[in-house]
Motif scaffolding. Structure first.
Motif, PDB file in Angstrom:
ATOM      1  N   PHE A  80       0.837  -1.201   0.000  1.00 37.91           N
ATOM      2  CA  PHE A  80       0.000   0.000   0.000  1.00 37.91           C
ATOM      3  C   PHE A  80       0.873   1.252   0.000  1.00 37.91           C
ATOM      4  O   PHE A  80       0.520   2.268  -0.611  1.00 37.91           O
ATOM      5  N   ALA A  81       2.015   1.181   0.694  1.00 39.80           N
ATOM      6  CA  ALA A  81       2.961   2.295   0.714  1.00 39.80           C
ATOM      7  C   ALA A  81       3.941   2.212  -0.448  1.00 39.80           C
ATOM      8  O   ALA A  81       4.306   3.231  -1.047  1.00 39.80           O
ATOM      9  N   ALA A  82       4.376   1.011  -0.791  1.00 40.42           N
ATOM     10  CA  ALA A  82       5.376   0.856  -1.847  1.00 40.42           C
ATOM     11  C   ALA A  82       4.864   1.338  -3.199  1.00 40.42           C
ATOM     12  O   ALA A  82       5.632   1.883  -3.999  1.00 40.42           O
ATOM     13  N   VAL A  83       3.576   1.144  -3.465  1.00 44.42           N
ATOM     14  CA  VAL A  83       3.028   1.562  -4.762  1.00 44.42           C
ATOM     15  C   VAL A  83       3.214   3.059  -4.992  1.00 44.42           C
ATOM     16  O   VAL A  83       3.831   3.466  -5.995  1.00 44.42           O
ATOM     17  N   PRO A  84       2.715   3.937  -4.121  1.00 46.78           N
ATOM     18  CA  PRO A  84       2.955   5.371  -4.366  1.00 46.78           C
ATOM     19  C   PRO A  84       4.420   5.752  -4.270  1.00 46.78           C
ATOM     20  O   PRO A  84       4.875   6.654  -5.001  1.00 46.78           O
ATOM     21  N   LEU A  85       5.168   5.123  -3.391  1.00 43.21           N
ATOM     22  CA  LEU A  85       6.579   5.464  -3.264  1.00 43.21           C
ATOM     23  C   LEU A  85       7.358   5.140  -4.530  1.00 43.21           C
ATOM     24  O   LEU A  85       8.358   5.798  -4.843  1.00 43.21           O
ATOM     25  N   ASN A  86       6.906   4.164  -5.297  1.00 42.76           N
ATOM     26  CA  ASN A  86       7.587   3.785  -6.527  1.00 42.76           C
ATOM     27  C   ASN A  86       7.010   4.439  -7.775  1.00 42.76           C
ATOM     28  O   ASN A  86       7.722   4.596  -8.772  1.00 42.76           O
ATOM     29  N   LEU A  87       5.742   4.827  -7.733  1.00 42.15           N
ATOM     30  CA  LEU A  87       5.067   5.258  -8.955  1.00 42.15           C
ATOM     31  C   LEU A  87       4.560   6.688  -8.943  1.00 42.15           C
ATOM     32  O   LEU A  87       4.234   7.231  -9.996  1.00 42.15           O
ATOM     33  N   LEU A  88       4.479   7.304  -7.775  1.00 41.51           N
ATOM     34  CA  LEU A  88       3.845   8.617  -7.669  1.00 41.51           C
ATOM     35  C   LEU A  88       4.902   9.704  -7.528  1.00 41.51           C
ATOM     36  O   LEU A  88       5.430   9.952  -6.445  1.00 41.51           O
ATOM     37  N   ALA A  89       5.209  10.350  -8.630  1.00 40.65           N
ATOM     38  CA  ALA A  89       6.216  11.409  -8.622  1.00 40.65           C
ATOM     39  C   ALA A  89       5.688  12.642  -7.896  1.00 40.65           C
ATOM     40  O   ALA A  89       4.482  12.841  -7.749  1.00 40.65           O
ATOM     41  N   ASN A  98     -12.600   2.600  -4.773  1.00 36.68           N
ATOM     42  CA  ASN A  98     -12.894   2.143  -3.414  1.00 36.68           C
ATOM     43  C   ASN A  98     -14.064   1.165  -3.429  1.00 36.68           C
ATOM     44  O   ASN A  98     -15.208   1.547  -3.641  1.00 36.68           O
ATOM     45  N   THR A  99     -13.754  -0.118  -3.221  1.00 35.56           N
ATOM     46  CA  THR A  99     -14.807  -1.144  -3.241  1.00 35.56           C
ATOM     47  C   THR A  99     -14.860  -1.972  -1.958  1.00 35.56           C
ATOM     48  O   THR A  99     -15.538  -2.998  -1.915  1.00 35.56           O
ATOM     49  N   GLY A 100     -14.148  -1.539  -0.925  1.00 31.01           N
ATOM     50  CA  GLY A 100     -14.191  -2.312   0.310  1.00 31.01           C
ATOM     51  C   GLY A 100     -13.096  -1.918   1.284  1.00 31.01           C
ATOM     52  O   GLY A 100     -12.370  -0.944   1.082  1.00 31.01           O
ATOM     53  N   GLN A 101     -12.976  -2.704   2.338  1.00 28.97           N
ATOM     54  CA  GLN A 101     -12.059  -2.367   3.418  1.00 28.97           C
ATOM     55  C   GLN A 101     -10.597  -2.349   2.975  1.00 28.97           C
ATOM     56  O   GLN A 101      -9.816  -1.513   3.433  1.00 28.97           O
ATOM     57  N   TRP A 102     -10.201  -3.233   2.080  1.00 25.63           N
ATOM     58  CA  TRP A 102      -8.804  -3.251   1.656  1.00 25.63           C
ATOM     59  C   TRP A 102      -8.512  -2.093   0.714  1.00 25.63           C
ATOM     60  O   TRP A 102      -7.423  -1.521   0.740  1.00 25.63           O
ATOM     61  N   SER A 103      -9.486  -1.725  -0.113  1.00 27.35           N
ATOM     62  CA  SER A 103      -9.317  -0.507  -0.925  1.00 27.35           C
ATOM     63  C   SER A 103      -9.145   0.706  -0.029  1.00 27.35           C
ATOM     64  O   SER A 103      -8.285   1.568  -0.271  1.00 27.35           O
ATOM     65  N   LYS A 104      -9.964   0.800   1.009  1.00 30.10           N
ATOM     66  CA  LYS A 104      -9.896   1.947   1.923  1.00 30.10           C
ATOM     67  C   LYS A 104      -8.532   2.036   2.590  1.00 30.10           C
ATOM     68  O   LYS A 104      -7.963   3.127   2.740  1.00 30.10           O
ATOM     69  N   LYS A 105      -7.987   0.900   3.003  1.00 34.81           N
ATOM     70  CA  LYS A 105      -6.663   0.903   3.634  1.00 34.81           C
ATOM     71  C   LYS A 105      -5.588   1.339   2.642  1.00 34.81           C
ATOM     72  O   LYS A 105      -4.667   2.090   2.995  1.00 34.81           O
ATOM     73  N   ALA A 106      -5.697   0.871   1.408  1.00 33.61           N
ATOM     74  CA  ALA A 106      -4.718   1.267   0.395  1.00 33.61           C
ATOM     75  C   ALA A 106      -4.788   2.766   0.130  1.00 33.61           C
ATOM     76  O   ALA A 106      -3.763   3.439  -0.010  1.00 33.61           O
ATOM     77  N   ILE A 107      -5.998   3.308   0.076  1.00 31.74           N
ATOM     78  CA  ILE A 107      -6.184   4.743  -0.162  1.00 31.74           C
ATOM     79  C   ILE A 107      -5.608   5.562   0.988  1.00 31.74           C
ATOM     80  O   ILE A 107      -4.887   6.550   0.775  1.00 31.74           O
ATOM     81  N   ALA A 108      -5.919   5.152   2.212  1.00 37.25           N
ATOM     82  CA  ALA A 108      -5.438   5.893   3.380  1.00 37.25           C
ATOM     83  C   ALA A 108      -3.913   5.919   3.430  1.00 37.25           C
ATOM     84  O   ALA A 108      -3.300   6.955   3.738  1.00 37.25           O
ATOM     85  N   GLU A 109      -3.291   4.802   3.109  1.00 32.64           N
ATOM     86  CA  GLU A 109      -1.823   4.749   3.144  1.00 32.64           C
ATOM     87  C   GLU A 109      -1.222   5.578   2.014  1.00 32.64           C
ATOM     88  O   GLU A 109      -0.240   6.304   2.212  1.00 32.64           O
ATOM     89  N   GLY A 114       1.198  11.337  -1.328  1.00 32.15           N
ATOM     90  CA  GLY A 114       0.866  12.154  -2.487  1.00 32.15           C
ATOM     91  C   GLY A 114      -0.624  12.381  -2.627  1.00 32.15           C
ATOM     92  O   GLY A 114      -1.412  12.003  -1.765  1.00 32.15           O
ATOM     93  N   ARG A 115      -1.014  13.002  -3.736  1.00 35.13           N
ATOM     94  CA  ARG A 115      -2.414  13.328  -3.977  1.00 35.13           C
ATOM     95  C   ARG A 115      -3.144  12.121  -4.572  1.00 35.13           C
ATOM     96  O   ARG A 115      -2.689  11.538  -5.564  1.00 35.13           O
ATOM     97  N   ILE A 116      -4.253  11.781  -3.948  1.00 34.38           N
ATOM     98  CA  ILE A 116      -5.024  10.618  -4.359  1.00 34.38           C
ATOM     99  C   ILE A 116      -6.431  11.041  -4.746  1.00 34.38           C
ATOM    100  O   ILE A 116      -7.093  11.787  -4.025  1.00 34.38           O
ATOM    101  N   ASN A 117      -6.880  10.574  -5.888  1.00 35.69           N
ATOM    102  CA  ASN A 117      -8.214  10.866  -6.393  1.00 35.69           C
ATOM    103  C   ASN A 117      -9.039   9.578  -6.346  1.00 35.69           C
ATOM    104  O   ASN A 117      -8.709   8.597  -7.026  1.00 35.69           O
TER     105      ASN A 117
END
Length: 359
Positions: A80-89, A98-109, A114-117
């Motif tokens: 959840f953290a590695a994705v933005p750290l590697n891909l989000l300039a 957002n389709t459930g609890q795991w999506s929510k956790k990924a979004i929060a992290e 960075g900026r998340i839409n």
């Protein structure tokens, strides 16, 4: 010894042939005088195990050389953290569904980096649906689009792959290897092992090589996919026994007939269980039919006061870990690859008997 039927959402059931092989190898691996767990990860023996596991996984999923395959640690939650750290300039934004609890956790992290839409959400339906693609408000300049194809808690699943101009990122922890998959449509896939891959402690990452080397300056070394790829997932000591067990699971799937054969078994198991639920007034599934998961089947009893006796009687019959997630209650049967069809048959027989006696 009599093995019970394990419907746990994770750590989940492992194939019996895999467990039997691991048992036989436990004290001494291939005449080497020690367990594989005791060997150096730099040894020729372990490197051979890791290379075979990767090769078999590539064969099962049709993964081309355009992708790096990484065997990491930390679970999907670390990704959840590695994705933005590697891909989000810096200054860029990323799209999330957002389709459930795991999506929510990924979004929060991800919002920590960075900026998340959030382009679409099914929270207004209590995560019982998948938002139609034509309702998504995607950003054409997004660094990537992230989604969770299968939500283990709510039991909802995408039965289609989103079309997107940005690299597509997917948390496939609870659906990978359950059916064929066109990996070429994704920029990056990650999955905790403890559903369909192997034991907890191993995390699979499949990432397109052109996405490596773009990490944020403050990305920790251990979360940088380029570092992992350049070191063959051995920048530090990998979870060696988990890699070995995952390799055995991949071999088991191949011997079974690969992912097309596994998909047919999984569809049959899910169809039986949903039919039993839908054919009853005593049980109910909260998910809209087109969005139902093949892997995680939540259901409720008409009278919630019967939940406790249902679980107690199920356990007495060797049907384990059917209690629903604490956030939603009710029951949940996780019917991953290693849960045999006879386990689903036994569960259905118990459910019908329980209904006849209590309904």
């Amino acid at each position: 010894m009599t093995r019970c039927y394990n419907f746990c959402a994770g750590p989940a059931a492992l194939p019996v042939p895999v467990l039997e092989t691991a048992r036989d190898d436990m004290l001494e691996w291939h005449g080497k005088g020690m367990s594989l767990m005791e060997m150096s990860h730099r040894s020729a023996e372990f490197i051979g195990v890791a290379e075979r596991a990767e090769a078999t996984l590539r064969e099962l999923l049709g993964i081309s050389d355009d992708y790096a395959v990484l065997f990491l640690q930390g679970g999907a939650s670390t990704q959840f953290a590695a994705v933005p750290l590697n891909l989000l300039a810096e200054g860029a934004s990323a799209d999330y569904v957002n389709t459930g609890q795991w999506s929510k956790k990924a979004i929060a992290e991800a919002r920590r980096f960075g900026r998340i839409n959030v382009v679409a959400s099914s929270e207004d339906t209590r995560f019982s649906t998948i938002p139609p693609r034509d309702t998504w408000s995607t950003d054409p300049n997004a660094a990537y689009l992230h989604y969770t194809p299968n939500e283990t808690i709510g039991g909802v699943e995408f039965h289609w792959i989103p079309e997107t101009g940005a690299p597509l990122v997917a948390d496939m922890s609870s659906t990978i290897l359950s059916r064929p998959l066109d990996v070429s449509r994704f920029g990056m896939i990650y999955a905790g092992a403890q559903k369909n891959i192997g034991p907890a402690g191993l995390t699979l990452v499949i990432v397109r090589r052109d996405l490596l080397g773009h990490s944020q300056p403050h990305c920790p070394t251990m979360l940088d996919w380029k570092t992992a790829a350049e070191n063959d997932s051995m920048y530090n000591t990998p979870p060696t026994f988990a890699v070995y067990l995952a390799g055995l699971v991949f071999d088991w799937l191949k011997e079974l007939g690969g992912l097309p054969a596994m998909a047919e078994i999984n569809r049959r198991k899910a169809a039986k269980l949903y039919a039993a639920i839908d054919g009853s007034t005593f049980y109910a599934n909260p998910v809209e039919v087109p969005s139902r998961s093949l892997m995680n089947v939540p259901f409720t009893l008409a009278d919630s006061s019967l939940d406790k006796p249902f679980l107690e009687e199920a356990e007495a019959r060797g049907l384990l870990n059917l209690k629903g997630h604490r956030s939603v209650g009710g029951m949940r049967a996780s019917i991953y690859n290693a849960v045999p069809e006879e386990a689903v048959d036994a569960l259905i027989a118990f459910m019908q008997d329980f209904e006849q006696r209590k309904g």
